[in-house]
Design an enzyme around this catalytic site. Structure first.
Site, mmCIF file in Angstrom:
data_model
loop_
_atom_site.group_PDB
_atom_site.id
_atom_site.type_symbol
_atom_site.label_atom_id
_atom_site.label_comp_id
_atom_site.label_asym_id
_atom_site.label_seq_id
_atom_site.Cartn_x
_atom_site.Cartn_y
_atom_site.Cartn_z
ATOM 1 N N CYS A 146 0.844 -1.201 0.000
ATOM 2 C CA CYS A 146 0.000 0.000 0.000
ATOM 3 C C CYS A 146 0.877 1.248 0.000
ATOM 4 C CB CYS A 146 -0.924 -0.006 1.211
ATOM 5 S SG CYS A 146 -2.103 -1.365 1.209
ATOM 6 N N TYR A 209 -13.319 3.128 5.097
ATOM 7 C CA TYR A 209 -14.228 1.988 4.954
ATOM 8 C C TYR A 209 -15.586 2.346 5.553
ATOM 9 C CZ TYR A 209 -10.615 -1.167 3.264
ATOM 10 O OH TYR A 209 -9.648 -1.763 2.496
#
Length: 264
Positions: A146, A209
């Site tokens: 990431c 999220y």
């Protein structure tokens, strides 16, 4: 850490809802940047308590070049457990790429050692770069990197670092990433006889999220507290000689921990 809270506000206000690999769903923006002056304090989030032990041990694990979670588990760090196989292996993730990138000719490159030597002897170089994104090995990694590329910059006796993060979990991941790369910058600055400059954090897909939205909103109700000071053992002169006991965070007074589920 107003910079972090502003990122949270920006994504809540301007993000669009998207599907994702984990099936959880996110609200996301593309392209964002934060800057931290490392001489103004150590940039660790204060609107929730972070597990600093995990941050330090994970960074030391990366620097060892390891890809098995045994070292992390021995030190009470569980953040990679969900991705490891039954033998604790993760494939050629960060540590492998940082310390033994494998080229097509079979030659391995220790990117970290190379960049430290270049900072010492060629501080004006525009090639002070470490990449974890080895396209030939992505499929063999338990999780694609990431935080995938970082670059150093030396000016007026100060070392700065810019990180490019292709995918950023704002609630769980980003606070860890900020602290980890700020710490790495301080460590390298010390062994190169430089002062710390800025940490610049640049994002590709920066997302919250959907099952973290309430936690982020809770953080935004909390007043940031003064940044602590990270003290390093001044006796350490090699980047690879640092141990957990060489770090002391002074004056960290965070708000209580906020729990959030990891999307795997």
């Amino acid at each position: 850490m107003e910079q972090y809270l502003e990122l949270c506000r920006h994504v809540l206000e301007h993000g669009t809802e998207r599907s994702d690999r984990t099936g959880t769903g996110t609200i996301s923006v593309f392209g964002y940047q934060m800057r931290f002056d490392l001489q103004e304090g150590f940039p660790v989030v204060t609107t929730k308590k972070l597990h600093l032990r995990s941050i330090i041990h994970e960074l030391l694990w990366f620097l060892k070049g390891e890809t098995n979670i045994a070292y992390l588990q021995e030190n009470g760090v569980r953040i990679w457990n969900e991705w490891a196989d039954e033998n604790g292996e993760l494939g050629p993730v960060y540590g492998k790429q940082w310390r033994s990138w494998e080229g097509a000719n079979g030659k391995t490159v220790d990117q970290i050692s190379q960049v430290v030597e270049a900072i010492k002897h060629q501080p004006d170089s525009r090639r002070l770069i470490v990449s974890a994104w080895n396209a030939a090995e992505i499929e063999d990694m338990a999780l694609a990197p990431c935080h995938c590329l970082f670059q150093f910059y030396v000016q007026d006796g100060k070392l700065s670092c810019q990180l490019y993060q292709r995918s950023a979990d704002i609630f769980l991941g980003v606070p860890f990433n900020i602290a980890s790369y700020a710490l790495l910058t301080k460590m390298i600055a010390q062994v190169c006889d430089l002062e710390e400059g800025e940490f610049v954090h640049t994002f590709g897909d920066a997302h919250i999220y959907l099952n973290h939205i309430e936690q982020v909103k809770l953080q935004l109700t909390r007043e940031p507290r003064p940044l602590p000071e990270m003290r390093l053992n001044p006796e350490v002169r090699s980047l690879f000689d640092f141990t957990f006991d060489d770090f002391e965070l002074v004056g960290y007074d965070p708000h209580p921990h906020i729990k959030g589920e990891v999307s795997v």
